[in-house]
Design a protein around this motif. Sequence first.
Motif, PDB file in Angstrom:
ATOM      1  N   TYR A 127       0.818  -1.212   0.000  1.00 50.51           N
ATOM      2  CA  TYR A 127       0.000   0.000   0.000  1.00 50.51           C
ATOM      3  C   TYR A 127       0.853   1.264   0.000  1.00 50.51           C
ATOM      4  O   TYR A 127       1.939   1.305   0.577  1.00 50.51           O
ATOM      5  CB  TYR A 127      -0.950  -0.014   1.200  1.00 50.51           C
TER       6      TYR A 127
ATOM      7  N   LYS B 150      -9.026   4.515   6.719  1.00 50.98           N
ATOM      8  CA  LYS B 150      -7.963   4.389   7.715  1.00 50.98           C
ATOM      9  C   LYS B 150      -6.807   5.329   7.398  1.00 50.98           C
ATOM     10  O   LYS B 150      -6.246   5.963   8.308  1.00 50.98           O
ATOM     11  CB  LYS B 150      -7.461   2.947   7.790  1.00 50.98           C
TER      12      LYS B 150
ATOM     13  N   ARG C  38     -16.230   1.931  -4.311  1.00 56.19           N
ATOM     14  CA  ARG C  38     -16.649   0.547  -4.478  1.00 56.19           C
ATOM     15  C   ARG C  38     -15.678  -0.160  -5.413  1.00 56.19           C
ATOM     16  O   ARG C  38     -14.856   0.479  -6.097  1.00 56.19           O
ATOM     17  CB  ARG C  38     -18.052   0.469  -5.069  1.00 56.19           C
ATOM     18  N   ASN C  39     -15.771  -1.467  -5.438  1.00 57.12           N
ATOM     19  CA  ASN C  39     -15.007  -2.279  -6.376  1.00 57.12           C
ATOM     20  C   ASN C  39     -15.844  -2.602  -7.607  1.00 57.12           C
ATOM     21  O   ASN C  39     -17.081  -2.726  -7.531  1.00 57.12           O
ATOM     22  CB  ASN C  39     -14.580  -3.599  -5.728  1.00 57.12           C
TER      23      ASN C  39
ATOM     24  N   GLY D 260      -5.181  -5.061  -5.673  1.00 60.90           N
ATOM     25  CA  GLY D 260      -6.577  -4.908  -6.043  1.00 60.90           C
ATOM     26  C   GLY D 260      -6.918  -3.550  -6.610  1.00 60.90           C
ATOM     27  O   GLY D 260      -8.068  -3.298  -6.977  1.00 60.90           O
ATOM     28  N   CYS D 261      -5.928  -2.670  -6.724  1.00 63.83           N
ATOM     29  CA  CYS D 261      -6.112  -1.369  -7.381  1.00 63.83           C
ATOM     30  C   CYS D 261      -5.266  -1.385  -8.650  1.00 63.83           C
ATOM     31  O   CYS D 261      -4.036  -1.226  -8.588  1.00 63.83           O
ATOM     32  CB  CYS D 261      -5.696  -0.228  -6.465  1.00 63.83           C
TER      33      CYS D 261
ATOM     34  N   GLY E 173     -11.357  -5.589  -6.380  1.00 66.04           N
ATOM     35  CA  GLY E 173     -11.022  -6.440  -5.252  1.00 66.04           C
ATOM     36  C   GLY E 173     -10.123  -5.765  -4.243  1.00 66.04           C
ATOM     37  O   GLY E 173      -9.385  -6.433  -3.503  1.00 66.04           O
ATOM     38  N   PHE E 174     -10.171  -4.449  -4.165  1.00 66.27           N
ATOM     39  CA  PHE E 174      -9.365  -3.665  -3.227  1.00 66.27           C
ATOM     40  C   PHE E 174      -9.971  -3.732  -1.826  1.00 66.27           C
ATOM     41  O   PHE E 174     -11.195  -3.842  -1.666  1.00 66.27           O
ATOM     42  CB  PHE E 174      -9.323  -2.216  -3.710  1.00 66.27           C
ATOM     43  N   ASP E 175      -9.133  -3.660  -0.791  1.00 64.48           N
ATOM     44  CA  ASP E 175      -9.606  -3.636   0.594  1.00 64.48           C
ATOM     45  C   ASP E 175     -10.117  -2.224   0.898  1.00 64.48           C
ATOM     46  O   ASP E 175      -9.361  -1.348   1.325  1.00 64.48           O
ATOM     47  CB  ASP E 175      -8.473  -4.021   1.549  1.00 64.48           C
ATOM     48  N   LEU E 176     -11.396  -2.010   0.693  1.00 63.00           N
ATOM     49  CA  LEU E 176     -11.973  -0.671   0.817  1.00 63.00           C
ATOM     50  C   LEU E 176     -11.933  -0.152   2.248  1.00 63.00           C
ATOM     51  O   LEU E 176     -11.951   1.062   2.469  1.00 63.00           O
ATOM     52  CB  LEU E 176     -13.415  -0.682   0.319  1.00 63.00           C
ATOM     53  N   GLY E 177     -11.855  -1.036   3.226  1.00 63.87           N
ATOM     54  CA  GLY E 177     -11.803  -0.613   4.613  1.00 63.87           C
ATOM     55  C   GLY E 177     -10.543   0.159   4.963  1.00 63.87           C
ATOM     56  O   GLY E 177     -10.512   0.874   5.975  1.00 63.87           O
ATOM     57  N   LEU E 178      -9.505   0.038   4.124  1.00 65.85           N
ATOM     58  CA  LEU E 178      -8.266   0.762   4.384  1.00 65.85           C
ATOM     59  C   LEU E 178      -8.330   2.223   3.934  1.00 65.85           C
ATOM     60  O   LEU E 178      -7.527   3.039   4.385  1.00 65.85           O
ATOM     61  CB  LEU E 178      -7.096   0.069   3.689  1.00 65.85           C
TER      62      LEU E 178
END
Length: 237
Positions: A42, A167, A189-190, A83-84, A159-164
């Motif tokens: 990241y 953060k 969104r993905n 995932g990005c 498929g990116f971890d959107l919760g990050l």
Amino acid sequence: MKLLDYTHPAPATNLALDESLLLVAEEGTGGEVLRLWELPSYAVVVGSGGSVPIDVNREACAADGVPVLRRASGGGTVLLGPGCLCFSVVLGYTHAPGLGDIPASNRYVLGRVLNALKSVAPAAVEGSSDLTVGGVKFSGNAQQRKRNFFLHHGTLLCGFDLGLVPKYLNPPERQPEYRRDRPHAEFVRNLPAGVAEVKRLLVEAWAPDGEYAPVPLARAEELVADKYARDEWTLRR
């Protein structure tokens, strides 16, 4: 147009490589190119005019070892990582009518991307250069321009971890009207497709006619040393 499917392990070098592709095209030693890349770790990337203190949660980034970088193009602050999918297009202004105009060139490039993704999602352009599905963003875009060529690069969440995102990123300093002050969790969104499929669709849509070579990595490393790795560049605002 040639294809360059290449990710350097260093985040800063990937940003510098995008700019290097534009510079060598402008100098006549490169040419039009579609580049595809995806960081394995990241990194936060601020636009040329963006504010690090406002847009970035620097404490969270420092705690987790997430680097904060600045690119040479405009646009907002983004989080890159697995995932990005990042895509970069260098085109000459003579490639198609109207490319000397920024809004028209955005419409041209994003129209090609939308056409590539039509089998995946009913996407649309919102704001100046965002791609959305149902008003929720999955792609941000920016440009850097020279006399004869321009660089258009963007992100595609697959498929990116959107919760990050909330953060490491604060609510942005500048927001498009269609965002309506929505927090990150409600605004991004993905795509319903993985990186490999989206890569394939982009290559089919742009139809490059061979592999890009030589890759200007030496030029990119010079830019890293002179600009991208320097606090004077990253923290200037």
